[in-house]
Design a protein around this motif. Sequence first.
Motif, PDB file in Angstrom:
ATOM      1  N   ASN A 232      42.522  43.525  29.311  1.00 50.81           N
ATOM      2  CA  ASN A 232      43.021  42.941  28.053  1.00 50.81           C
ATOM      3  C   ASN A 232      44.178  41.963  28.291  1.00 50.81           C
ATOM      4  N   GLY A 233      44.002  41.128  29.285  1.00 49.02           N
ATOM      5  CA  GLY A 233      44.997  40.107  29.599  1.00 49.02           C
ATOM      6  C   GLY A 233      46.128  40.560  30.479  1.00 49.02           C
ATOM      7  N   ARG A 234      46.248  41.845  30.725  1.00 53.23           N
ATOM      8  CA  ARG A 234      47.298  42.365  31.606  1.00 53.23           C
ATOM      9  C   ARG A 234      46.700  42.619  32.985  1.00 53.23           C
ATOM     10  N   VAL A 235      47.466  42.249  34.014  1.00 51.74           N
ATOM     11  CA  VAL A 235      46.975  42.414  35.383  1.00 51.74           C
ATOM     12  C   VAL A 235      46.869  43.901  35.700  1.00 51.74           C
ATOM     13  N   LEU A 236      45.654  44.330  35.961  1.00 53.21           N
ATOM     14  CA  LEU A 236      45.444  45.722  36.345  1.00 53.21           C
ATOM     15  C   LEU A 236      45.609  45.897  37.848  1.00 53.21           C
ATOM     16  N   ARG A 237      45.092  44.917  38.575  1.00 53.69           N
ATOM     17  CA  ARG A 237      45.253  44.927  40.025  1.00 53.69           C
ATOM     18  C   ARG A 237      45.319  43.491  40.509  1.00 53.69           C
ATOM     19  N   ALA A 238      46.363  43.194  41.276  1.00 46.73           N
ATOM     20  CA  ALA A 238      46.513  41.837  41.797  1.00 46.73           C
ATOM     21  C   ALA A 238      45.505  41.570  42.904  1.00 46.73           C
ATOM     22  N   ALA A 239      45.129  40.311  42.999  1.00 48.03           N
ATOM     23  CA  ALA A 239      44.168  39.927  44.041  1.00 48.03           C
ATOM     24  C   ALA A 239      44.902  39.752  45.367  1.00 48.03           C
ATOM     25  N   LYS A 240      44.306  40.271  46.433  1.00 49.26           N
ATOM     26  CA  LYS A 240      44.882  40.141  47.768  1.00 49.26           C
ATOM     27  C   LYS A 240      44.299  38.865  48.405  1.00 49.26           C
ATOM     28  N   VAL A 241      45.221  37.948  48.753  1.00 49.32           N
ATOM     29  CA  VAL A 241      44.781  36.615  49.153  1.00 49.32           C
ATOM     30  C   VAL A 241      45.530  36.165  50.394  1.00 49.32           C
ATOM     31  N   GLY A 242      44.967  35.104  51.013  1.00 52.34           N
ATOM     32  CA  GLY A 242      45.630  34.394  52.080  1.00 52.34           C
ATOM     33  C   GLY A 242      46.092  33.055  51.554  1.00 52.34           C
TER      34      GLY A 242
END
Length: 247
Positions: A232-242
């Motif tokens: 619902n627009g809130r970050v539930l889990r951040a994406a792990k990125v390079g």
Amino acid sequence: MFRQALTASTRAISSSSRTIAQRPILQSRFSPAPLTPLRSTLSPRTRWYSNQADAAEKKEGEETAPEAEAKESTDASAPPTVEAELKKKLEAKEKEAIDWKDKYLRSVADFRNLQDRTQREVKAARDFAIQRFAKDLVESVDNLDRALTMGLEKMKVEEGKEPNADLSNFYEGVKMTESGMLQTLSRHGLDRFDPEGEKFNPNEHEATFMTPMPGKEENTVFHVQQKGYKLNGRVLRAAKVGVVKSQ
């Protein structure tokens, strides 16, 4: 006293008449005093009493005059006093009404704020009630995504060989399962996002490593190790990125 004075004058007149009758010679030389002077001698006494009465009446009139003036002044000053008291009472009531109105407006504002806060809390509770369940569920979706990634690598056909039909059907089945699950999650407010090629956002991305990449803009996501999710627009889990680092 007036009667005594009259009696004394009557006796004096009778005694004088007897003296005149007994001594006729003296009557010729000394004529008897007329009655008028005797009356005149009596008149001051009667006048003195009348003057005393007039003085008493005058004195009473003088004493009553200040009382009448004081009463008139009191009567004249009475209405303004009543009016002033009524005016003070009216001002007090007006102040009290203003205070009660201010209290009423504050109470209404507090109640409306409470309503708005309660609605927000209810909405947040309804929107994020499945937060724990969604966190556990995205792990299964990640497993499907990893399976599809590995199957895509296995499906690469070497030159001179035919593609494996069973593997292709399995890949399509897993992909359809993942798509159906993502659609179901999206209906409940859970969405997956892939930030590859976007600017690094610390609110949505978690940088696992940074390396210089020729031809890539600095601070840009070039690799996604694990995709992120929003509830619902809130970050539930951040994406792990390079992330691309400057050279």
